[in-house]
Design a protein around this motif. Sequence first.
Motif, PDB file in Angstrom:
ATOM      1  N   ALA A   4      40.605  -2.039  97.307  1.00 20.09           N
ATOM      2  CA  ALA A   4      40.758  -2.876  96.112  1.00 20.09           C
ATOM      3  C   ALA A   4      40.854  -1.948  94.907  1.00 20.09           C
ATOM      4  CB  ALA A   4      39.569  -3.813  95.964  1.00 20.09           C
ATOM      5  N   LEU A   5      41.907  -2.098  94.129  1.00 23.69           N
ATOM      6  CA  LEU A   5      42.087  -1.299  92.914  1.00 23.69           C
ATOM      7  C   LEU A   5      41.569  -2.093  91.726  1.00 23.69           C
ATOM      8  CD1 LEU A   5      45.683   0.196  93.311  1.00 23.69           C
ATOM      9  CD2 LEU A   5      43.494   1.362  93.622  1.00 23.69           C
ATOM     10  N   LEU A   6      40.560  -1.567  91.069  1.00 26.11           N
ATOM     11  CA  LEU A   6      39.988  -2.191  89.877  1.00 26.11           C
ATOM     12  C   LEU A   6      40.508  -1.432  88.668  1.00 26.11           C
ATOM     13  CD1 LEU A   6      36.333  -2.610  91.189  1.00 26.11           C
ATOM     14  CD2 LEU A   6      38.333  -4.078  91.576  1.00 26.11           C
ATOM     15  N   GLY A   7      41.504  -2.000  88.019  1.00 25.70           N
ATOM     16  CA  GLY A   7      42.242  -1.293  86.979  1.00 25.70           C
ATOM     17  C   GLY A   7      43.596  -0.908  87.537  1.00 25.70           C
ATOM     18  N   TYR A   8      44.647  -1.436  86.927  1.00 23.18           N
ATOM     19  CA  TYR A   8      45.988  -1.182  87.453  1.00 23.18           C
ATOM     20  C   TYR A   8      46.889  -0.627  86.356  1.00 23.18           C
ATOM     21  CZ  TYR A   8      49.982  -1.784  90.586  1.00 23.18           C
ATOM     22  OH  TYR A   8      51.076  -1.566  91.398  1.00 23.18           O
ATOM     23  N   GLY A   9      46.341   0.368  85.638  1.00 18.87           N
ATOM     24  CA  GLY A   9      47.131   1.093  84.651  1.00 18.87           C
ATOM     25  C   GLY A   9      47.835   2.263  85.312  1.00 18.87           C
ATOM     26  N   ASN A  41      37.733  -8.662 101.444  1.00 21.50           N
ATOM     27  CA  ASN A  41      38.253  -7.974 102.628  1.00 21.50           C
ATOM     28  C   ASN A  41      38.409  -6.462 102.433  1.00 21.50           C
ATOM     29  OD1 ASN A  41      38.523 -10.374 104.202  1.00 21.50           O
ATOM     30  ND2 ASN A  41      40.397 -10.871 103.078  1.00 21.50           N
ATOM     31  N   ALA A  42      37.959  -5.948 101.303  1.00 20.97           N
ATOM     32  CA  ALA A  42      38.137  -4.522 101.011  1.00 20.97           C
ATOM     33  C   ALA A  42      37.110  -3.671 101.756  1.00 20.97           C
ATOM     34  CB  ALA A  42      38.028  -4.278  99.512  1.00 20.97           C
ATOM     35  N   ASP A  43      37.554  -2.523 102.213  1.00 25.20           N
ATOM     36  CA  ASP A  43      36.639  -1.522 102.786  1.00 25.20           C
ATOM     37  C   ASP A  43      36.009  -0.683 101.684  1.00 25.20           C
ATOM     38  OD1 ASP A  43      37.230  -2.136 105.543  1.00 25.20           O
ATOM     39  OD2 ASP A  43      39.145  -1.090 105.267  1.00 25.20           O
ATOM     40  N   VAL A  44      36.720  -0.561 100.563  1.00 29.13           N
ATOM     41  CA  VAL A  44      36.262   0.269  99.450  1.00 29.13           C
ATOM     42  C   VAL A  44      36.988  -0.178  98.188  1.00 29.13           C
ATOM     43  CG1 VAL A  44      38.010   2.054  99.861  1.00 29.13           C
ATOM     44  CG2 VAL A  44      35.868   2.671  98.712  1.00 29.13           C
ATOM     45  N   ALA A  45      36.332   0.001  97.042  1.00 26.84           N
ATOM     46  CA  ALA A  45      36.974  -0.274  95.752  1.00 26.84           C
ATOM     47  C   ALA A  45      37.101   1.028  94.975  1.00 26.84           C
ATOM     48  CB  ALA A  45      36.156  -1.280  94.948  1.00 26.84           C
ATOM     49  N   ILE A  46      38.239   1.207  94.332  1.00 22.47           N
ATOM     50  CA  ILE A  46      38.460   2.368  93.457  1.00 22.47           C
ATOM     51  C   ILE A  46      38.637   1.837  92.040  1.00 22.47           C
ATOM     52  CG2 ILE A  46      39.888   4.369  92.947  1.00 22.47           C
ATOM     53  CD1 ILE A  46      40.683   4.514  95.852  1.00 22.47           C
ATOM     54  N   ASP A  47      37.716   2.254  91.166  1.00 24.88           N
ATOM     55  CA  ASP A  47      37.645   1.709  89.807  1.00 24.88           C
ATOM     56  C   ASP A  47      38.146   2.721  88.777  1.00 24.88           C
ATOM     57  OD1 ASP A  47      36.653   0.044  87.557  1.00 24.88           O
ATOM     58  OD2 ASP A  47      35.176   1.659  87.355  1.00 24.88           O
ATOM     59  N   PHE A  48      39.294   2.409  88.177  1.00 21.85           N
ATOM     60  CA  PHE A  48      39.794   3.125  87.008  1.00 21.85           C
ATOM     61  C   PHE A  48      40.152   2.073  85.958  1.00 21.85           C
ATOM     62  CE2 PHE A  48      39.983   6.712  89.782  1.00 21.85           C
ATOM     63  CZ  PHE A  48      39.930   7.822  88.954  1.00 21.85           C
ATOM     64  N   SER A  49      39.154   1.269  85.611  1.00 26.92           N
ATOM     65  CA  SER A  49      39.362   0.174  84.671  1.00 26.92           C
ATOM     66  C   SER A  49      39.065   0.656  83.254  1.00 26.92           C
ATOM     67  CB  SER A  49      38.475  -1.012  85.056  1.00 26.92           C
ATOM     68  OG  SER A  49      37.109  -0.632  85.103  1.00 26.92           O
ATOM     69  N   ILE A  50      38.728  -0.265  82.370  1.00 30.59           N
ATOM     70  CA  ILE A  50      38.380   0.103  80.993  1.00 30.59           C
ATOM     71  C   ILE A  50      36.857   0.122  80.865  1.00 30.59           C
ATOM     72  CG2 ILE A  50      40.534  -0.763  80.013  1.00 30.59           C
ATOM     73  CD1 ILE A  50      39.037  -3.312  79.209  1.00 30.59           C
ATOM     74  N   PRO A  51      36.313   0.865  79.895  1.00 34.36           N
ATOM     75  CA  PRO A  51      34.855   1.002  79.784  1.00 34.36           C
ATOM     76  C   PRO A  51      34.100  -0.323  79.741  1.00 34.36           C
ATOM     77  CG  PRO A  51      35.930   2.598  78.366  1.00 34.36           C
ATOM     78  CD  PRO A  51      37.020   1.725  78.922  1.00 34.36           C
ATOM     79  N   SER A  52      34.639  -1.313  79.040  1.00 35.02           N
ATOM     80  CA  SER A  52      33.926  -2.582  78.890  1.00 35.02           C
ATOM     81  C   SER A  52      33.859  -3.384  80.188  1.00 35.02           C
ATOM     82  CB  SER A  52      34.586  -3.426  77.797  1.00 35.02           C
ATOM     83  OG  SER A  52      35.935  -3.699  78.124  1.00 35.02           O
ATOM     84  N   PRO A  67      31.593  -0.344  98.991  1.00 33.33           N
ATOM     85  CA  PRO A  67      31.371   0.947  98.328  1.00 33.33           C
ATOM     86  C   PRO A  67      32.362   1.157  97.195  1.00 33.33           C
ATOM     87  CG  PRO A  67      32.371   1.267 100.489  1.00 33.33           C
ATOM     88  CD  PRO A  67      32.032  -0.183 100.384  1.00 33.33           C
ATOM     89  N   VAL A  68      31.956   1.940  96.200  1.00 36.35           N
ATOM     90  CA  VAL A  68      32.764   2.095  94.986  1.00 36.35           C
ATOM     91  C   VAL A  68      32.997   3.572  94.681  1.00 36.35           C
ATOM     92  CG1 VAL A  68      32.933   1.634  92.514  1.00 36.35           C
ATOM     93  CG2 VAL A  68      31.838  -0.045  94.013  1.00 36.35           C
ATOM     94  N   ILE A  69      34.243   3.865  94.354  1.00 39.64           N
ATOM     95  CA  ILE A  69      34.638   5.150  93.769  1.00 39.64           C
ATOM     96  C   ILE A  69      35.036   4.836  92.331  1.00 39.64           C
ATOM     97  CG2 ILE A  69      36.202   7.117  93.925  1.00 39.64           C
ATOM     98  CD1 ILE A  69      34.456   6.620  96.451  1.00 39.64           C
ATOM     99  N   SER A  70      34.366   5.457  91.346  1.00 37.04           N
ATOM    100  CA  SER A  70      34.677   5.140  89.949  1.00 37.04           C
ATOM    101  C   SER A  70      35.001   6.398  89.154  1.00 37.04           C
ATOM    102  CB  SER A  70      33.503   4.415  89.279  1.00 37.04           C
ATOM    103  OG  SER A  70      33.807   4.175  87.903  1.00 37.04           O
ATOM    104  N   GLY A  71      36.113   6.308  88.427  1.00 43.02           N
ATOM    105  CA  GLY A  71      36.498   7.389  87.527  1.00 43.02           C
ATOM    106  C   GLY A  71      36.605   6.923  86.091  1.00 43.02           C
ATOM    107  N   THR A  72      36.122   5.704  85.809  1.00 42.76           N
ATOM    108  CA  THR A  72      36.160   5.185  84.441  1.00 42.76           C
ATOM    109  C   THR A  72      35.122   5.894  83.592  1.00 42.76           C
ATOM    110  OG1 THR A  72      36.818   3.011  85.280  1.00 42.76           O
ATOM    111  CG2 THR A  72      36.003   3.110  83.016  1.00 42.76           C
ATOM    112  N   THR A  73      35.514   6.373  82.424  1.00 47.60           N
ATOM    113  CA  THR A  73      34.576   7.018  81.514  1.00 47.60           C
ATOM    114  C   THR A  73      34.278   6.084  80.346  1.00 47.60           C
ATOM    115  OG1 THR A  73      36.394   8.120  80.345  1.00 47.60           O
ATOM    116  CG2 THR A  73      35.354   9.341  82.132  1.00 47.60           C
ATOM    117  N   GLY A  74      33.235   6.408  79.598  1.00 49.64           N
ATOM    118  CA  GLY A  74      32.910   5.639  78.408  1.00 49.64           C
ATOM    119  C   GLY A  74      31.964   4.469  78.641  1.00 49.64           C
TER     120      GLY A  74
END
Length: 233
Positions: A4-9, A41-52, A67-74
Motif C-alpha cells: 500500500a502506497l501512502l502518498g502518491y507524489g 490486503n497489504a503485506d506492508v505500507a510505504i509512507d511518503f505522504s505529507i507531514p500532517s 508493517p510500515v516503512i516511512s520516509g515522511t519528514t516533518g
Amino acid sequence: MKIALLGYGKMGKMIEQTAISRNHEIIAKIDNEFTAGDIKNADVAIDFSIPSAAFNNITTCFKNGIPVISGTTGWLDKYDEAIACCKKNNGAFIYASNFSLGVNIFFQLNAYLAQMMSGLKEYQIGMEEIHHTQKLDAPSGTAITLAEGIIKNTSKTGWKLDHAGEHEIPIVAKRIENVPGTHSIRYSSKVDDIEITHTAHNREGFALGAVIAAEWIIGKTGIFDMKDVLNLR
C-alpha cells in the motif's frame, strides 16, 4: 509482496515503478485520508505522504497489523507516540530520513569522521544541504540526521539554520530547481579543509532503498532502521 502506497507524489510514483520492477504488487495508492478497508490486503505500507497525514497513516496501519516503512519528514514531534502505538499493537516499523543505500553508508562515514575530528579544536564544523524547490521542510531530515551523528560524537550540543552559536552546528539550506539532494559536511581550519559530500543524481536510490526495507521487514516485529536493513551495526 502486496504494497500500500501512502502518498502518491513523485516519490510514491517512483516507488511504484521500482516495486513493480522487483515483481511486487501495488494494491493501494492513497493521497488523502483512508480507512482500514483500503489497506486490509497489504503485506506492508510505504509512507511518503505529507507531514500532517503521516502520524494517522502510520498508526492506522499498526492498528491493522500492517508493517510500515516511512520516509515522511516533518512529523517527528509525534514519533514517540507512533513508536508506542507500534509496540502496543506488536507491529513493525522502519523510519528513515533518507532510504538511499549510499546516504546510509554516508551516515556511518559522517559519524566516524566526527569521532576522529572531535579532539581537534582547530577545525570549525559546517553543513550545507541543497534540495529541489518543492521540498517543504528545511533543513532536510537527512541534514538533521547528519547533525545528530556529529553531536553524538563531538562536544557540539545542537544545530541551527545559518548562524549558529559556539557549541552548535550551522546548517545552510538551499532550494534549487531539479536538485534531488546534496549534503556536505566541512571541517575548516586556517591550514586546510576536510569535506565529505553525498550527491543524489535522481530519486531512484531513495525508492530502491524503501522497497528493499519493505522486503526486509516482512515477518518481523519491532522498531528498526536502515542500519538493521543493511547490516551496518
